[in-house]
Scaffold this motif. Structure first.
Motif, short mmCIF file in Angstrom:
data_model
loop_
_atom_site.label_atom_id
_atom_site.label_comp_id
_atom_site.label_asym_id
_atom_site.label_seq_id
_atom_site.Cartn_x
_atom_site.Cartn_y
_atom_site.Cartn_z
N CYS A 159 0.84 -1.44 -0.45
CA CYS A 159 -0.40 0.08 -0.29
C CYS A 159 0.28 1.13 0.05
O CYS A 159 0.81 2.64 -0.27
N PHE A 213 3.91 1.59 -1.74
CA PHE A 213 3.69 1.83 -2.48
C PHE A 213 2.43 2.54 -3.96
O PHE A 213 3.42 3.70 -4.49
N TYR A 214 1.80 2.71 -3.32
CA TYR A 214 0.64 2.59 -4.19
C TYR A 214 0.58 4.59 -3.60
O TYR A 214 0.14 4.81 -4.66
N LEU A 221 3.46 6.84 -14.29
CA LEU A 221 3.42 6.28 -12.76
C LEU A 221 2.19 6.47 -12.49
O LEU A 221 1.61 4.81 -11.88
N CYS A 222 1.73 7.26 -12.06
CA CYS A 222 -0.06 7.50 -11.30
C CYS A 222 -1.17 5.90 -12.32
O CYS A 222 -1.92 5.17 -12.23
N ASN A 249 0.47 2.80 -11.92
CA ASN A 249 -0.22 2.20 -10.67
C ASN A 249 -1.75 1.75 -10.49
O ASN A 249 -2.14 0.65 -10.34
N ASN A 308 -1.80 -1.59 -12.80
CA ASN A 308 -0.95 -2.42 -12.38
C ASN A 308 -1.74 -2.89 -10.42
O ASN A 308 -2.21 -4.23 -10.42
N GLY A 309 -2.60 -1.89 -10.04
CA GLY A 309 -4.24 -2.44 -8.87
C GLY A 309 -4.62 -3.29 -9.42
O GLY A 309 -5.96 -4.10 -9.31
N ASN A 345 -4.16 -4.50 -3.68
CA ASN A 345 -4.20 -4.27 -4.72
C ASN A 345 -5.32 -3.51 -5.13
O ASN A 345 -5.44 -2.62 -6.30
N GLY A 355 -4.51 0.21 -3.79
CA GLY A 355 -3.41 0.22 -4.72
C GLY A 355 -4.80 1.18 -6.06
O GLY A 355 -4.21 2.27 -6.70
N GLY A 402 -4.63 4.75 -6.85
CA GLY A 402 -3.79 5.37 -8.61
C GLY A 402 -4.83 5.85 -9.17
O GLY A 402 -5.15 6.78 -10.65
N GLN A 413 -5.03 9.34 -8.14
CA GLN A 413 -3.64 9.82 -8.77
C GLN A 413 -4.23 10.83 -10.01
O GLN A 413 -3.53 11.72 -10.48
#
Length: 126
Positions: free
Chosen positions: A2, A4-5, A28-29, A32, A35-36, A56, A59, A63, A66
């Protein structure tokens, strides 16, 4: 996981106060978010593992926050840096005034850093 996210949201107060998302990196956002979504979907449906799915899923939500901030609040710092009265950034102007190309200035800085003379100085002394 968490952490990381949520790491890009460390600047959340600054982003909201200045209405400028330049401290958030959009790729990156977005990654994220992807990936989540991917890992939480795998955790929920493929392996039915809450320890994989829930962090996740959180996350993916972070994300999404963001990405929404990147879309709603424009990146104004980049626009200000290059567009102030049509002037180039100070570092570019300084190199141009010295009459050096970027490669020459990098070589000069490297030479000075290791204790030698800049290339322009050593060429003139020959």
């Amino acid at each position: 996981l968490c952490t990381f996210y949520a790491a890009p949201l460390a600047t959340l107060a600054h982003v909201l106060k200045t209405a400028d998302s330049s401290s958030l990196h959009p790729p990156l956002c977005f990654m994220n978010l992807i990936n989540g979504i991917t890992w939480s979907t795998y955790g929920f449906f493929a392996v039915n593992d809450p320890f994989l799915a829930y962090p996740n899923g959180l996350g993916a939500i972070l994300g999404c926050v963001q990405c929404v901030l990147c879309v709603l609040l424009p990146r104004t710092a980049e626009k200000k840096a290059g567009a102030e009265n049509g002037k180039a950034p100070a570092a570019v102007t300084a190199v141009a005034e010295m009459g050096l190309t970027a490669a020459e200035s990098d070589l000069d800085e490297l030479a000075v850093a290791i204790g030698g003379a800049p290339a322009a100085t050593s060429a003139q002394s020959i």
